[in-house]
Structures are given as structure tokens and as C-alpha cells.
Design a protein around this motif. Sequence first.
Motif, mmCIF file in Angstrom:
data_model
loop_
_atom_site.group_PDB
_atom_site.id
_atom_site.type_symbol
_atom_site.label_atom_id
_atom_site.label_comp_id
_atom_site.label_asym_id
_atom_site.label_seq_id
_atom_site.Cartn_x
_atom_site.Cartn_y
_atom_site.Cartn_z
ATOM 1 N N PHE A 38 0.818 -1.205 0.000
ATOM 2 C CA PHE A 38 0.000 0.000 0.000
ATOM 3 C C PHE A 38 0.858 1.263 0.000
ATOM 4 N N VAL A 39 2.136 1.117 0.331
ATOM 5 C CA VAL A 39 3.040 2.265 0.263
ATOM 6 C C VAL A 39 3.036 2.848 -1.139
ATOM 7 N N ALA A 40 2.998 1.975 -2.147
ATOM 8 C CA ALA A 40 3.020 2.434 -3.537
ATOM 9 C C ALA A 40 1.799 3.292 -3.844
ATOM 10 N N ALA A 41 0.626 2.866 -3.378
ATOM 11 C CA ALA A 41 -0.598 3.622 -3.643
ATOM 12 C C ALA A 41 -0.561 4.983 -2.953
ATOM 13 N N VAL A 42 -0.113 5.001 -1.701
ATOM 14 C CA VAL A 42 -0.017 6.266 -0.964
ATOM 15 C C VAL A 42 0.992 7.202 -1.627
ATOM 16 N N ALA A 43 2.132 6.659 -2.029
ATOM 17 C CA ALA A 43 3.176 7.482 -2.637
ATOM 18 C C ALA A 43 2.713 8.073 -3.961
ATOM 19 N N GLN A 44 2.063 7.271 -4.795
ATOM 20 C CA GLN A 44 1.578 7.762 -6.081
ATOM 21 C C GLN A 44 0.520 8.844 -5.896
ATOM 22 N N THR A 45 -0.345 8.661 -4.920
ATOM 23 C CA THR A 45 -1.398 9.646 -4.666
ATOM 24 C C THR A 45 -0.816 10.955 -4.156
ATOM 25 N N SER A 46 0.118 10.877 -3.223
ATOM 26 C CA SER A 46 0.749 12.093 -2.688
ATOM 27 C C SER A 46 1.522 12.831 -3.775
ATOM 28 N N SER A 47 2.224 12.068 -4.616
ATOM 29 C CA SER A 47 2.995 12.679 -5.691
ATOM 30 C C SER A 47 2.085 13.397 -6.686
ATOM 31 N N ALA A 48 0.967 12.764 -7.025
ATOM 32 C CA ALA A 48 0.026 13.389 -7.960
ATOM 33 C C ALA A 48 -0.602 14.637 -7.347
ATOM 34 N N PHE A 49 -0.890 14.596 -6.047
ATOM 35 C CA PHE A 49 -1.442 15.763 -5.356
ATOM 36 C C PHE A 49 -0.438 16.909 -5.373
ATOM 37 N N GLU A 50 0.817 16.589 -5.125
ATOM 38 C CA GLU A 50 1.860 17.613 -5.163
ATOM 39 C C GLU A 50 1.968 18.230 -6.557
ATOM 40 N N ILE A 101 -3.636 -7.625 -2.723
ATOM 41 C CA ILE A 101 -2.405 -6.863 -2.920
ATOM 42 C C ILE A 101 -2.253 -6.479 -4.383
ATOM 43 N N THR A 102 -2.597 -7.406 -5.272
ATOM 44 C CA THR A 102 -2.569 -7.098 -6.709
ATOM 45 C C THR A 102 -3.503 -5.940 -7.025
ATOM 46 N N GLY A 103 -4.692 -5.969 -6.420
ATOM 47 C CA GLY A 103 -5.624 -4.858 -6.606
ATOM 48 C C GLY A 103 -5.059 -3.550 -6.105
ATOM 49 N N ALA A 104 -4.321 -3.601 -4.974
ATOM 50 C CA ALA A 104 -3.706 -2.380 -4.443
ATOM 51 C C ALA A 104 -2.676 -1.825 -5.411
ATOM 52 N N LEU A 105 -1.918 -2.700 -6.061
ATOM 53 C CA LEU A 105 -0.919 -2.244 -7.026
ATOM 54 C C LEU A 105 -1.586 -1.657 -8.268
ATOM 55 N N VAL A 106 -2.721 -2.223 -8.667
ATOM 56 C CA VAL A 106 -3.475 -1.648 -9.785
ATOM 57 C C VAL A 106 -3.989 -0.262 -9.401
ATOM 58 N N MET A 107 -4.465 -0.134 -8.171
ATOM 59 C CA MET A 107 -4.908 1.169 -7.692
ATOM 60 C C MET A 107 -3.775 2.182 -7.730
ATOM 61 N N ALA A 108 -2.592 1.756 -7.317
ATOM 62 C CA ALA A 108 -1.435 2.654 -7.336
ATOM 63 C C ALA A 108 -1.133 3.119 -8.752
ATOM 64 N N HIS A 117 -6.623 13.767 -13.888
ATOM 65 C CA HIS A 117 -7.522 13.867 -15.045
ATOM 66 C C HIS A 117 -8.946 13.405 -14.768
ATOM 67 N N GLY A 118 -9.216 12.970 -13.547
ATOM 68 C CA GLY A 118 -10.558 12.529 -13.210
ATOM 69 C C GLY A 118 -10.939 11.214 -13.854
ATOM 70 N N ASP A 119 -9.958 10.447 -14.333
ATOM 71 C CA ASP A 119 -10.219 9.152 -14.963
ATOM 72 C C ASP A 119 -10.032 8.055 -13.914
ATOM 73 N N PHE A 120 -11.137 7.522 -13.431
ATOM 74 C CA PHE A 120 -11.102 6.538 -12.360
ATOM 75 C C PHE A 120 -11.181 5.107 -12.868
ATOM 76 N N THR A 121 -10.958 4.887 -14.146
ATOM 77 C CA THR A 121 -11.121 3.542 -14.710
ATOM 78 C C THR A 121 -10.162 2.545 -14.070
ATOM 79 N N VAL A 122 -8.871 2.849 -14.090
ATOM 80 C CA VAL A 122 -7.879 1.909 -13.564
ATOM 81 C C VAL A 122 -8.023 1.731 -12.062
ATOM 82 N N ILE A 123 -8.163 2.825 -11.349
ATOM 83 C CA ILE A 123 -8.248 2.722 -9.892
ATOM 84 C C ILE A 123 -9.535 2.011 -9.466
ATOM 85 N N GLY A 126 -8.899 -1.717 -9.876
ATOM 86 C CA GLY A 126 -8.063 -2.186 -8.780
ATOM 87 C C GLY A 126 -8.848 -2.309 -7.487
ATOM 88 N N TYR A 127 -9.697 -1.334 -7.225
ATOM 89 C CA TYR A 127 -10.530 -1.355 -6.024
ATOM 90 C C TYR A 127 -11.500 -2.530 -6.055
#
Length: 391
Positions: A38-50, A101-108, A117-123, A126-127
Motif C-alpha cells: 500500500f506504500v506504492a498507492a499512498v506514494a503515487q497519490t501524494s505525488s500526484a497531489f503535489e 495486494i494485486t488490486g492495491a498495485l493496480v490502484m497505485a 484527469h478525473g479518470d477513475f477507470t484503472v483505480i 483495482g478497487y
Amino acid sequence: MSQSTHPSSAWYRPMLARHAGEEHRTASALELFFDLCFVAAVAQTSSAFEHEIHTGRALHGLLGYALVFFAIWWAWMNFTWFASAYDTDDVPYRVLTLVQITGALVMAAGAAQALEHGDFTVITWGYVIMRLAMVTQWSRAAYTDRRRRRSALRYALGILVLQIGWLVRLGLPHDAGLVSFAVLAAGELTVPVWAERAEGTTWHPQHIAERYGLFTLIVLGESVMAAGLAVRTALDTRQATGSVTAVALGGILTVFALWWLYFAQDAPRRLKAQSTAMLWGYGHYAVFASAAAVGAALGVNAAHATGHTALTDVQAAATYTVPVALFITCVWLLHRRAAQVSRGAGVLSPVAALAVLATTFTPFTVLCTGVIASLLVGAHVFTARGGSREP
């Protein structure tokens, strides 16, 4: 249901409820591995927010961040509470956890696309992968745990129906996206309330407290990384070295203080009843989201110190002070009734949160915030000398 009815083996064990008072209950190696991914998902989200803040789309980024982080937090939270009650650690359980865990990586992988971009298809996919694995887990529990079968079936049914809703949402017009998200998110939050009314599951207070503490370390780790990157920026660019160093030092002080404040509380004392435990668990959405946002804000303020953002001083400062103040306030609200402190000491946290917000309009905001947070820790340590503990 007896184990003789469902024989146990190294490959399969009956999914029976674990005792809520089990001694020496700690996080398993599988749970730690789950958190690591889940570190990957958190890191990707924080980076995109930044990135959104850097490009001058802070409000758009904030909305996307709130939505994406809800998916991350809720998927993690549901696995955590289920594992606390039904961790059989057999082959099917491990395989289904690895699917999650695979789903979490897809979410990341889809976090940046969803936030920017507001495109929630991949996430969304994964969810859904994660949540359908939970449907299978709850179905296993319903099959072997007769006493809590109604609760398990309610969980399985509620989650399954909502996953259909999330997939249908992908085909809705863009204008309906936010409303449909709110409806489905409300449904997700309602399922545990509805399911637990049938027969409460046997989650373990100490285990839950430890699991939440571990995830808090994950999100605070984003801030530690951001502080390190700020120092590297100062050394690499040799521009505004003093300002960037102040940001890095303030960030380190802040992260240390937030860690101290969170782990000074006695979470198991707060987790005695189902209603208060659920409120405590839900309230951690704001704790986790604000802690991860501090890391993104540190990166923004380090870049601002070197003149690499188009933000004003107040705008850059606000990206940092708001999540820090929110973290302090939320930790205080979640634990103040269990803290057993004097009325005077009990107002330290909200006063400190207001002081942090006030630093938005001062020079060296990040450093001032770190100093205030550190003083808050010192005040709590002093008031705890009489034997009481307050977050």
C-alpha cells in the motif's frame, strides 16, 4: 461449527472467529507485506497531489486527492478489521490476500490518472479486485462460522452489490461522477454498520490499534521522504539554501512531533465498544489523509523556496499548515475521552492547531509549524508527569 465438521489441514483451516481477548496478538508477516504494497498507492497519490498544487490546480487536486485516498483507506481498513477477526493463515486466505495486494498495485498505477484527469477507470478496477476478494473471504466466514453467519453474509452481499455500482459508475456521464461517488461511498460506509448489527465480529483491540499505528507510520514516511528530498534540493541547486534547509528542518520537527502525538495515546482503551471503535476507525480517514498530505506539502514548500512554483507565499504555506492542523485536531478528537487529562491540558491540541494555522501568514512557516508541534509534545509530556496520557 466444530472443526470436526470442517477438518483442518496445512492447506485449509476452518475460518472460525478468533478470540477478541487473545494474548500477544500482533500483526502477521502477511499483514506487514500487505501494508508494504500500500506504500506504492499512498506514494503515487501524494505525488500526484503535489503535482496538482505545483501546476496551480490546488482545489482540483484536493478534491481528487480526497476521492482517491478514500478508495485506498477503505480497502485497507476493511481488510484490517476482517483479518483481526478471521485470520486463518491457510492457503486460500493467503492467495486471496495476494489478490487484494494485486488490486492495491493496480490502484497505485491508476492513482495519478484519477487525481489529475478525473479518470477513475484503472483505480476502480483495482478497487473492485480488492473488494471482490473480500466477498470471497466473507463467504468463507459465513460457511464455517454459524454464530456470525448473518453478519458475514451481510458483508458479502453489501460489498458485492456496491462493486457492481462502482463498475456501472464508469459508464455514467462525467457530470454524474461526483454525485455517484458520494452515493457509493456512503453505501460502503453503511455496510459495516448494517452487518455488525446482526452479530458483532470478534476484532482484537490491541491488534487493531497496532495495525492503525503501522499505517500511520506509512503515511508519515511520505513526509520523512519529502524532508530528505528538500535537503537534497538545497544541496543540488545551491539556491535559497537557507530557506530550503528551514523547510527541511521544520518538516523533520513536524513529523517527529506528529509521530509522538499519535503514539502517545492509548488506542485500546478507546476500542472497548463497537460504536466507539467504528467512529475511531472511520475518523482515521482524516488522520491518514492529512498525514500523507503533509509529505506532498513539504515538497511544494521546498520547491517554493527555490522559486520553482507559481504559488504565493500564503498559498504555499497553507498547503502545509492545514493538513498539520487537521492531523493534530483529529488525533485529539478521536482520543480525548479516553485520555483522562485535566480540562486545561485538554485544550492544548486545539490551541496548537490554531497556532499552526496562524503561521500561514508568517515567514518560515514550515519551521514555525515544527516548533509549535514540538512545543505541543513537550506540553503533553509535562502534563503526563502526573500519570495521565493525552494525545
